[in-house]
Each structure stands twice: as structure tokens, then as C-alpha cells.
Design a protein around this motif. Structure first.
Motif, mmCIF file in Angstrom:
data_model
loop_
_atom_site.group_PDB
_atom_site.id
_atom_site.type_symbol
_atom_site.label_atom_id
_atom_site.label_comp_id
_atom_site.label_asym_id
_atom_site.label_seq_id
_atom_site.Cartn_x
_atom_site.Cartn_y
_atom_site.Cartn_z
ATOM 1 N N ILE A 160 0.794 -0.918 -0.063
ATOM 2 C CA ILE A 160 0.135 -0.006 0.132
ATOM 3 C C ILE A 160 1.169 1.805 0.000
ATOM 4 C CG2 ILE A 160 -1.530 -0.784 1.235
ATOM 5 C CD1 ILE A 160 -0.704 0.298 3.707
ATOM 6 N N GLN A 161 2.132 1.392 -0.097
ATOM 7 C CA GLN A 161 2.810 2.232 0.331
ATOM 8 C C GLN A 161 3.031 3.562 -1.087
ATOM 9 O OE1 GLN A 161 7.187 1.097 0.197
ATOM 10 N NE2 GLN A 161 7.833 2.830 1.681
ATOM 11 N N ASP A 162 2.768 2.852 -2.029
ATOM 12 C CA ASP A 162 2.323 3.544 -3.068
ATOM 13 C C ASP A 162 1.086 4.169 -3.359
ATOM 14 O OD1 ASP A 162 5.758 4.430 -3.168
ATOM 15 O OD2 ASP A 162 5.504 2.752 -4.787
ATOM 16 N N THR A 163 0.159 4.382 -2.886
ATOM 17 C CA THR A 163 -1.556 4.312 -3.083
ATOM 18 C C THR A 163 -1.937 5.105 -3.066
ATOM 19 O OG1 THR A 163 -2.358 3.100 -0.881
ATOM 20 C CG2 THR A 163 -1.609 1.859 -3.114
ATOM 21 N N GLN A 164 -1.171 6.401 -1.549
ATOM 22 C CA GLN A 164 -1.343 7.464 -1.452
ATOM 23 C C GLN A 164 -2.553 7.338 -0.405
ATOM 24 O OE1 GLN A 164 -1.724 10.936 -4.633
ATOM 25 N NE2 GLN A 164 -0.128 9.838 -5.960
ATOM 26 N N ARG A 165 -2.499 6.331 0.149
ATOM 27 C CA ARG A 165 -3.668 6.338 0.785
ATOM 28 C C ARG A 165 -5.014 5.601 0.632
ATOM 29 N NH1 ARG A 165 -3.750 11.440 5.299
ATOM 30 N NH2 ARG A 165 -3.927 12.261 2.939
ATOM 31 N N GLY A 166 -4.415 4.855 -0.869
ATOM 32 C CA GLY A 166 -5.750 4.283 -1.348
ATOM 33 C C GLY A 166 -6.571 5.578 -2.315
ATOM 34 N N LEU A 167 -6.113 6.948 -2.887
ATOM 35 C CA LEU A 167 -6.515 7.537 -3.522
ATOM 36 C C LEU A 167 -6.398 6.857 -4.530
ATOM 37 C CD1 LEU A 167 -7.583 9.805 -4.600
ATOM 38 C CD2 LEU A 167 -5.515 11.564 -4.399
ATOM 39 N N VAL A 168 -5.120 6.662 -5.191
ATOM 40 C CA VAL A 168 -4.019 6.506 -6.719
ATOM 41 C C VAL A 168 -3.878 3.940 -6.584
ATOM 42 C CG1 VAL A 168 -2.347 6.057 -8.297
ATOM 43 C CG2 VAL A 168 -2.971 8.424 -6.399
ATOM 44 N N THR A 169 -4.802 3.768 -7.256
ATOM 45 C CA THR A 169 -5.084 2.194 -6.998
ATOM 46 C C THR A 169 -5.687 1.449 -8.513
ATOM 47 O OG1 THR A 169 -6.957 1.956 -6.033
ATOM 48 C CG2 THR A 169 -5.077 2.308 -4.032
ATOM 49 N N THR A 170 -5.171 0.558 -8.895
ATOM 50 C CA THR A 170 -6.118 -0.139 -10.072
ATOM 51 C C THR A 170 -6.940 -1.751 -9.303
ATOM 52 O OG1 THR A 170 -3.979 -1.658 -10.039
ATOM 53 C CG2 THR A 170 -4.144 -0.141 -11.516
ATOM 54 N N ALA A 171 -7.577 -1.831 -10.419
ATOM 55 C CA ALA A 171 -7.908 -3.095 -9.876
ATOM 56 C C ALA A 171 -7.308 -4.461 -9.490
ATOM 57 C CB ALA A 171 -9.210 -3.339 -10.640
ATOM 58 N N ASP A 172 -6.350 -4.547 -10.567
ATOM 59 C CA ASP A 172 -5.939 -5.948 -9.741
ATOM 60 C C ASP A 172 -4.633 -5.281 -8.215
ATOM 61 O OD1 ASP A 172 -5.213 -6.752 -12.013
ATOM 62 O OD2 ASP A 172 -4.335 -6.223 -13.245
ATOM 63 N N GLN A 173 -4.489 -3.608 -8.414
ATOM 64 C CA GLN A 173 -3.981 -3.654 -6.635
ATOM 65 C C GLN A 173 -4.487 -3.355 -5.012
ATOM 66 O OE1 GLN A 173 -2.584 0.705 -7.579
ATOM 67 N NE2 GLN A 173 -0.751 -0.132 -7.038
ATOM 68 N N ARG A 174 -5.657 -3.694 -5.475
ATOM 69 C CA ARG A 174 -6.650 -3.382 -4.748
ATOM 70 C C ARG A 174 -7.127 -4.833 -4.376
ATOM 71 N NH1 ARG A 174 -9.033 0.610 -7.496
ATOM 72 N NH2 ARG A 174 -9.818 -0.608 -8.659
ATOM 73 N N SER A 175 -6.993 -5.787 -5.324
ATOM 74 C CA SER A 175 -7.522 -7.160 -5.430
ATOM 75 C C SER A 175 -6.373 -7.523 -4.219
ATOM 76 C CB SER A 175 -6.972 -8.055 -6.996
ATOM 77 O OG SER A 175 -7.196 -8.968 -6.660
ATOM 78 N N THR A 176 -4.729 -7.254 -5.001
ATOM 79 C CA THR A 176 -3.436 -7.798 -4.171
ATOM 80 C C THR A 176 -3.658 -7.031 -2.689
ATOM 81 O OG1 THR A 176 -2.379 -7.188 -6.554
ATOM 82 C CG2 THR A 176 -1.039 -8.025 -4.665
ATOM 83 N N ILE A 177 -3.926 -6.033 -2.769
ATOM 84 C CA ILE A 177 -4.020 -5.917 -0.852
ATOM 85 C C ILE A 177 -5.572 -6.663 -0.249
ATOM 86 C CG2 ILE A 177 -4.837 -3.646 0.176
ATOM 87 C CD1 ILE A 177 -4.101 -1.725 -1.808
ATOM 88 N N GLU A 178 -6.117 -6.811 -0.908
ATOM 89 C CA GLU A 178 -7.514 -7.602 0.344
ATOM 90 C C GLU A 178 -6.479 -8.695 -0.079
ATOM 91 O OE1 GLU A 178 -10.877 -8.751 1.353
ATOM 92 O OE2 GLU A 178 -10.574 -7.039 0.791
ATOM 93 N N GLU A 179 -6.527 -9.234 -0.705
ATOM 94 C CA GLU A 179 -5.271 -10.798 -0.089
ATOM 95 C C GLU A 179 -4.374 -10.887 1.067
ATOM 96 O OE1 GLU A 179 -3.829 -12.123 -4.256
ATOM 97 O OE2 GLU A 179 -5.438 -12.911 -5.135
ATOM 98 N N ALA A 180 -3.384 -9.526 0.353
ATOM 99 C CA ALA A 180 -2.793 -9.416 1.860
ATOM 100 C C ALA A 180 -3.158 -9.649 2.446
ATOM 101 C CB ALA A 180 -1.956 -8.744 1.035
#
Length: 272
Positions: A61-81
Motif C-alpha cells: 500500500i506504500q505508493d497508493t497515497q492512502r488508497g487514492l491511486v490504485t488499480t483493480a489489480d492492486q486492490r485485489s492484491t491488497i485484499e489478498e494480503a
């Protein structure tokens, strides 16, 4: 009739020496120590694995600006983690003594929070600083108080990122092992820190500050407004919040009903 040889065999007793007894005690001690050592090793391995998973989650999540800048793939990876970390704490009841304290927001997918970040990204006259959740439940058994603390600013008028503090206060009660229900009580504005530019307009540095200008500055800096969310005519606003993981330095939560996920880390600084 029993033969003499068989009779003699029945009367023979095994010889147990004191040294054999001591050796057996020592062997039992070694087995106990070995079991304890193995148990300690397993616990350390589990702790290392947990800390590694938590580090991976924070790294994702380090480079997501607290969730502002995310792609669908990133959100899926974060959810899995998140699910992996949550598995280490599954089924345990909320420990209010661990929950008590201040937590800093690191990531969220909650629309009502992301809209603040989006507004700050689009509007040059609005900044959003750190966001905290402050739980007060140290000596409570079934609930407590929680304050959502938002640091924000207006460039050139207020200090950068720390110009003012918006506080949304709520009472919460534990409704199950992991669920808390929040009842919002009031919204407050305080800790207004005006910029040097604005202070210069109110009280020019080249002139002695008059009593009036000092009064204005003091009023702004000590201003505190509180607006109740509930009233006799208005029903209280609330929401169900699932605490999916909690330890001494990480808090994971989910707003029940599709309200998004939250990732917090312990904030050791005193907030508000």
C-alpha cells in the motif's frame, strides 16, 4: 507342580540401580527441555511469519497515497494480503486494552474518505493531512469512545497540512466478538493554526500589534466549534464496523455493508 527352574525365574527381580534412576530423570528432563525448545521455536517462527506478512501488506500500500491511486489489480492484491494477516487473529475476541490509543490511517477504500483525498487532489485551496482514529476504552469492557481526527488546511491561510483539526466523535459498543457499532454524536472544529501570511495581514510585522489584532489572533487560534449530530428531532447516525485484525501496532477494519476497508498503524504521538 511347578518346576524349581520356573519357580526360581518367578522369584528373580530386575535390578534397578540408583544410577539408572538418575539417568532416567535426566533423560526426562532433556525431553522436557527439548519439547519446550521446540514449542518456543514454533512460536518464534509463527511470529516471524506474521511480521513478514504485515510488512508485505504495508509495502503493497506504500505508493497508493492512502488508497487514492490504485488499480483493480492492486486492490485485489491488497485484499489478498489483508486476508492473510487477518487469518493470524481469526476468532479472537476484541481486546479493548489493545484497541485503546491512537491509530494512523495508512490505507482505505472507503468512499466517504477517498472523496476527501480526491477533493484535495483537484482543488488547489484544500489540503488533507493525516487522519487518525483515537479509541478511548482502556477501562471499559463493552465499548467506549472513538474520535475520527482529520488534519486539513487551506494553503496561504492556514499552516500546511496542520492548519485545522476536524473531529467526528462517536460512541461504540461491542455487539459480538469482532463487531462494534458506532453511534456518531458530534462534529467539532478546533486547533486552527493560521499561516504567517495571514498573521501579517491581521497584524503587520512593521507595526506594534494592537490589542484588537491580538484579540483576533487569539480568537482564531482558540476557536472551537461543536455541532451535535443527534437531536430530539433527528435520529442518530450509526454504522457497524468489523475489526478483522488487532495487535499492538496494527489495526485492520471493515465497514460492514460495503463501506470499505481500513488499514491503521499505531501512532505514538499525542493527537488532539
Amino acid at each position: 507342580m511347578i518346576s524349581a527352574g520356573f519357580s526360581s525365574a518367578l522369584c528373580v527381580r530386575p535390578v534397578v540401580s540408583f544410577s539408572n534412576i538418575i539417568r532416567g530423570v535426566h533423560n526426562h528432563g532433556r525431553v522436557t527441555c527439548l519439547a519446550t525448545s521446540m514449542s518456543s521455536t514454533v512460536a518464534k517462527d509463527a511470529e516471524y511469519e506474521l511480521e513478514s506478512r504485515k510488512y508485505e501488506l504495508l509495502n503493497i500500500i506504500q505508493d497508493t497515497q492512502r488508497g487514492l491511486v490504485t488499480t483493480a489489480d492492486q486492490r485485489s492484491t491488497i485484499e489478498e494480503a489483508m486476508v492473510v494477516v487477518e487469518g493470524f487473529d481469526a476468532g479472537k475476541e476484541i481486546d479493548l486494552s489493545k484497541l485503546d490509543g491512537t491509530w494512523r490511517l495508512q490505507y482505505t477504500s472507503a468512499p466517504d474518505v477517498l472523496i476527501l483525498f480526491e477533493s484535495a487532489a483537484r482543488l488547489p485551496f484544500f489540503q488533507v493531512g493525516q487522519i487518525f482514529q483515537k479509541f478511548e476504552c482502556q477501562n471499559e469492557s463493552h465499548g467506549g469512545l472513538v474520535r475520527n481526527v482529520i488534519k486539513w488546511s487551506v494553503p496561504r491561510l492556514l499552516e500546511e497540512n496542520e492548519g485545522a483539526t476536524l473531529i467526528v466523535s462517536a460512541r461504540f459498543s461491542c455487539v459480538s466478538a469482532r463487531n462494534i457499532y458506532l453511534t456518531f454524536e458530534e462534529i467539532g472544529l478546533q486547533n486552527i493554526n493560521i499561516s504567517d501570511d495571514l498573521q501579517a495581514v491581521i497584524a503587520p510585522a512593521i507595526l506594534p500589534r494592537s490589542f484588537l489584532s491580538l484579540q483576533i489572533l487569539q480568537f482564531i487560534q482558540t476557536f472551537k466549534a461543536q455541532i451535535p449530530v443527534t437531536s430530539q428531532e433527528r435520529q442518530s447516525v450509526g454504522g457497524l464496523y468489523y475489526l478483522s485484525y488487532l495487535d499492538k501496532n496494527m489495526l485492520l477494519g471493515r465497514a460492514v455493508g460495503g463501506g470499505g476497508v481500513f488499514i491503521f498503524t499505531r501512532a505514538h504521538a499525542l493527537i488532539c
